[in-house]
Design an enzyme around this catalytic site. Sequence first.
Site, PDB file in Angstrom:
ATOM      1  N   ARG A   1       0.833  -1.209   0.000  1.00 38.41           N
ATOM      2  CA  ARG A   1       0.000   0.000   0.000  1.00 38.41           C
ATOM      3  C   ARG A   1       0.868   1.260   0.000  1.00 38.41           C
ATOM      4  O   ARG A   1       0.513   2.265  -0.607  1.00 38.41           O
ATOM      5  CB  ARG A   1      -0.953   0.013   1.207  1.00 38.41           C
ATOM      6  CG  ARG A   1      -2.005  -1.098   1.226  1.00 38.41           C
ATOM      7  CD  ARG A   1      -2.844  -1.182  -0.006  1.00 38.41           C
ATOM      8  NE  ARG A   1      -3.820  -2.269   0.045  1.00 38.41           N
ATOM      9  CZ  ARG A   1      -3.542  -3.541  -0.275  1.00 38.41           C
ATOM     10  NH1 ARG A   1      -2.356  -3.904  -0.684  1.00 38.41           N
ATOM     11  NH2 ARG A   1      -4.509  -4.450  -0.221  1.00 38.41           N
TER      12      ARG A   1
ATOM     13  N   SER B   1      14.578  15.167   1.960  1.00 43.23           N
ATOM     14  CA  SER B   1      15.636  14.232   2.341  1.00 43.23           C
ATOM     15  C   SER B   1      15.056  12.975   2.983  1.00 43.23           C
ATOM     16  O   SER B   1      14.111  13.040   3.777  1.00 43.23           O
ATOM     17  CB  SER B   1      16.593  14.899   3.323  1.00 43.23           C
ATOM     18  OG  SER B   1      17.604  13.995   3.708  1.00 43.23           O
TER      19      SER B   1
ATOM     20  N   GLU C   1       2.153   1.639  -3.389  1.00 43.25           N
ATOM     21  CA  GLU C   1       1.064   2.149  -4.227  1.00 43.25           C
ATOM     22  C   GLU C   1       0.896   3.657  -4.046  1.00 43.25           C
ATOM     23  O   GLU C   1       0.655   4.386  -5.014  1.00 43.25           O
ATOM     24  CB  GLU C   1      -0.227   1.420  -3.861  1.00 43.25           C
ATOM     25  CG  GLU C   1      -1.402   1.789  -4.740  1.00 43.25           C
ATOM     26  CD  GLU C   1      -2.630   0.960  -4.408  1.00 43.25           C
ATOM     27  OE1 GLU C   1      -2.571  -0.283  -4.566  1.00 43.25           O
ATOM     28  OE2 GLU C   1      -3.640   1.526  -3.969  1.00 43.25           O
TER      29      GLU C   1
END
Lengths: 149, 149, 149, 149, 149, 149, 149, 149, 149, 149
Positions: free
Chosen positions: C90, C116, C93
């Site tokens: 997830r 960063s 994704e």
Amino acid sequence: MISHRQQVTDMILSAKVLNNIQWSSVAQEIGLSKEWVTAACLGQMALNKEQAEKIGQIFNLSDEAVAWLQIVPYKGSLPTSVPTDPLIYRWYEVVNVYGSTIKELIHEEFGDGIMSAIDFSMDIQRESHENGDRVNVVLSGKFLPYKSY
Amino acid sequence: MISHRQQVTDMILSAKVLNNIQWSSVAQEIGLSKEWVTAACLGQMALNKEQAEKIGQIFNLSDEAVAWLQIVPYKGSLPTSVPTDPLIYRWYEVVNVYGSTIKELIHEEFGDGIMSAIDFSMDIQRESHENGDRVNVVLSGKFLPYKSY
Amino acid sequence: MISHRQQVTDMILSAKVLNNIQWSSVAQEIGLSKEWVTAACLGQMALNKEQAEKIGQIFNLSDEAVAWLQIVPYKGSLPTSVPTDPLIYRWYEVVNVYGSTIKELIHEEFGDGIMSAIDFSMDIQRESHENGDRVNVVLSGKFLPYKSY
Amino acid sequence: MISHRQQVTDMILSAKVLNNIQWSSVAQEIGLSKEWVTAACLGQMALNKEQAEKIGQIFNLSDEAVAWLQIVPYKGSLPTSVPTDPLIYRWYEVVNVYGSTIKELIHEEFGDGIMSAIDFSMDIQRESHENGDRVNVVLSGKFLPYKSY
Amino acid sequence: MISHRQQVTDMILSAKVLNNIQWSSVAQEIGLSKEWVTAACLGQMALNKEQAEKIGQIFNLSDEAVAWLQIVPYKGSLPTSVPTDPLIYRWYEVVNVYGSTIKELIHEEFGDGIMSAIDFSMDIQRESHENGDRVNVVLSGKFLPYKSY
Amino acid sequence: MISHRQQVTDMILSAKVLNNIQWSSVAQEIGLSKEWVTAACLGQMALNKEQAEKIGQIFNLSDEAVAWLQIVPYKGSLPTSVPTDPLIYRWYEVVNVYGSTIKELIHEEFGDGIMSAIDFSMDIQRESHENGDRVNVVLSGKFLPYKSY
Amino acid sequence: MISHRQQVTDMILSAKVLNNIQWSSVAQEIGLSKEWVTAACLGQMALNKEQAEKIGQIFNLSDEAVAWLQIVPYKGSLPTSVPTDPLIYRWYEVVNVYGSTIKELIHEEFGDGIMSAIDFSMDIQRESHENGDRVNVVLSGKFLPYKSY
Amino acid sequence: MISHRQQVTDMILSAKVLNNIQWSSVAQEIGLSKEWVTAACLGQMALNKEQAEKIGQIFNLSDEAVAWLQIVPYKGSLPTSVPTDPLIYRWYEVVNVYGSTIKELIHEEFGDGIMSAIDFSMDIQRESHENGDRVNVVLSGKFLPYKSY
Amino acid sequence: MISHRQQVTDMILSAKVLNNIQWSSVAQEIGLSKEWVTAACLGQMALNKEQAEKIGQIFNLSDEAVAWLQIVPYKGSLPTSVPTDPLIYRWYEVVNVYGSTIKELIHEEFGDGIMSAIDFSMDIQRESHENGDRVNVVLSGKFLPYKSY
Amino acid sequence: MISHRQQVTDMILSAKVLNNIQWSSVAQEIGLSKEWVTAACLGQMALNKEQAEKIGQIFNLSDEAVAWLQIVPYKGSLPTSVPTDPLIYRWYEVVNVYGSTIKELIHEEFGDGIMSAIDFSMDIQRESHENGDRVNVVLSGKFLPYKSY
């Protein structure tokens, strides 16, 4: 209609060959290093308005193209994850063969952290040598430490 | 039974941590640069007899391991073609972002050819800097021209 | 013989399950965030001597293992470049679907540069919610600008 | 003929650069977050009729393009499974380095399940900081438990 | 020393073959569906204490193994991203051939969103048929809508 | 000149959005399931002459396009082997997480063989549910046994 | 402890070389084709009890190994998706070079559908030929039509 | 301007569908097998002048296209290394599942060497069968032995 | 507008087929080996002004195309990392099967280093042979030693 | 228990280093070329009984190992499809850069067909040269024509 920076890079490359323009001359006109200016022309850096307009004059670009030069591009200049071009591959090979060495030595000197690829500069110079001239490259990157929190 | 150089590299790494050995000290004892010596210990270069024996003493290796240090290893020190370690990835990123720039500038200066990764040396140094120390690396490779035939 | 940090991570995971140790308790004993401490135990961060010894006591590790905890590990905690585990996927994704959005918005606010992942911290919290509790995560990373040179 | 949403995204990107439109202004006109609106414009979310028409006016789109904005797109905004752009890569790196940590800590707090990437929101803010401003991102996703059956 | 759930899965598979245990019998003893119980035994679901102990008795597992059954595993049961086993490949093929169809029809019925793979159940049944029996599988997943925010 | 079925699929998708055509209405006109008809329109099934002509009328296709609808297409509707679209990925995840379970249970019930993806049908339905409606999908495939010879 | 069929395949291969057993002799003892029997011994087919016991005698296997021979294996006998072995690669090449031809001709003769790899047999024979003997292979697979529904 | 054989293949495919041409008829006009002729039309074989001109007449090609038919093409007819089309995939599956078997049996009969994919022919036939017609394919390849030197 | 060398290669290939030009004749006119000249025409080498102009005359190229012939191209002539064309694959196979042998024998003779692919030439000749003519290829590359530093 | 030829290759490599054996000496004892003998020792060729026994004596192998030397191995000596070792990579680069050239020139001379990698020999020699010695390699492969049928 321009919808990708690559289209502007293509225009620059086309004009460069047609008019036989040198990157070092472009850099001189911009007043910055040849490394940064070339990377910018090749779609890896964003230019400010003034720089973009100069580049537009040098390569005879449209206003739309000049506007695109000021947009931060999607970076990465290689068509495959392992580059096939022999010159670029040698650099990949250096990273592969010396990668663990670079890691060990930077950590031995600085502790955990990285050498920045953002706060970074590169300088490529010819070094005369009796056995054949050499390419000397200085890479300078700020050390950025990991910190516990 | 040792049948791959990696086994010797593992012995060296194990001894290094147990006895807190520094690569720079090893290099001093061998009398060569820390970059080459570390690469050799990590299985990327072949050592001659004398060097191998000194490494054997430093890391307390068996005669069989010392013999393997003199064999040319299968090179490449990274487990994946795109490295996941952040320090090493930054170098891969430099090749990716600046790859086309490096190619353009070396060709502009030298013509068609490459920067050798064999007739090559690397020097990693700390540069003090008020905004944070920097890692400075000098890469030096002989230019090798393509010739028509 | 320990020659890879993964071996120490395996020891820690084994002891954790056997003795039912909680990451949050470990973090409390170390006196740092649960995010950093867990990452360190899982082989993604290097510990200092004191931290490593405490971890050694908690997970009942040998001196050799404690020494390895102080070595900077080869980072990257996923077995494949696209993770198969649903929870971790997830996150992949989110990067895939929102990647171009994140890029656009950070550049709109800050200009060219990155957020960063080194000067970085993460805080994971449960948020009570009547329609089902939520996972709230704050990511904080220093903005690092690209500069021309 | 428009047969893929990417064509509409290209039109939007082209108009945005030509007319120097800001995502935050677009979001204000739509009355939703800049994160969701940008993702929608970049082809990752479907818009309703009213939203699509407003977007059509802002970016000067044809009726056909406006119709396509209301179609659920094939999602995923990255050209390669491991992103090459440095800004987006840092997010991939966070998932890679902290992936196992995120998994451990969410399971420790919530048990088996995932943090939803659908019932999800994201908020990106600048945090002023004396050592350099930071990008702060809040990710909020509903916890969805696996249940036995 | 157990440091990965796969080791426990291996013990279960070994005991299953040696003692000719049926998944449906295991499911009956646990009192849950054969689909969930098999997935749990194969290292894809976490068991609670009571379930883990019953599984431990059935497959004659050590206490350490029983403790590991209660840990949320790193999920994903296939050795390659495209499965080579013909039975499993047919399912991959269904996703590949019908993927765009499934997407179109769920969006036509429900709008933008997904069918959950977490709030999900599966039921595999034999259907007698004169031309050869059929495998009938019911997949049930909660529809989760994307919402603007 | 049409030389690939994808060109016809593009025409259909374009007409569908322009004229706001529903797959379920198309299916009704053809007199077959919405699953098969959608798959056929998306270039995954071959149509017979009568079906192709009806599709041609609905989407206003040329005779050449109608001829192409009757050609068996090169199947596979996904641009990458691991799909990035969240809705389709959830199906890939089900195959990955439950793949070994599906294999075990079909073999336990039927012996060695596969569930056919050719003698196959799929039915997608909305199931009302108080906690949120569900997507219910019935997959039906003939069991095909391996036989010794 | 045996937990994967590969372990049994390894035992068979080891015994085969030690005792110089021929696949054709094994097939004769089992009373089936050499193609099916070899595939079964190499972990690609499941054996029934009687067959497994005969194989156990021939290769001197333990009862546990004989039990595993009756389990349906995870199929796929190649270590990489593109095989490197020259003999097997030639078959991959045939599929690559002739793949579109095979597809065209089967569809021209039979319509939309496939040649089954399950209801399938293979017969490999030497054909004497004055210019050098040939390998003749007959592949026979049931045609399985796609049907609309 | 034609610069790739694929352009000619596209012309042939377009004409074939427009004019409803059968591969078997083309083969008859050329006087060669349908397998070789189809492969040649699909860009996998080079035609001689006479053959190319006949193909040119059948598919109504320009002289330039006819010239290209006589050029040896870059072979390989599949868009991905693992084919997604179900008919072609079944052949890939046969190579994967039976690959090690084919290797064993050819070596057992012939010794070390390969079955040629160049001195090779293929014949695809329909076999009537009461349980459903079958696709029978005969592959014939010269055995080429490795020789020591 | 020409922005990539591939466009010029396409022009050359198109003219070559239209006018039935032989590489060996081109090489004779340039006065260099057929291997180098062909590689240059195929976009793998840079030509000098005189050579480029001759090539321009032979293939009837525009001045812009002639200018591009003098630019160092991005090298690598294969569309996939493992080539699918049978002729080229055989060379890949030689590297795969004999790769470790080549490495061992060069190191045994020369020590650590490589055979240069830059200071390199290739000569392809037909050798008459009663059992069928042979392709004889001489590869000559300078040995480049690794040196310690 | 030996179940893979790699185990024997490992024994040979181990003995070679321990006893400092040269491939050229082994070849002399076998009475064949160093190229073929080395390839055979490295698991790429099958040996006959007499050869295997001599190899067994030279490397002090068990009878089981000697039996395995006579089995045709699964060929391919490289751990990744693109080799990382610099010496072997240069050969891959030659295939990549010159691949299309080799194809063009062999077809120009011989017509459609390939250079065999089976009826093949290789000879690696040192050539003295004032600018540095060269590696000269002669590859000889029978031309195998494609024939229409």
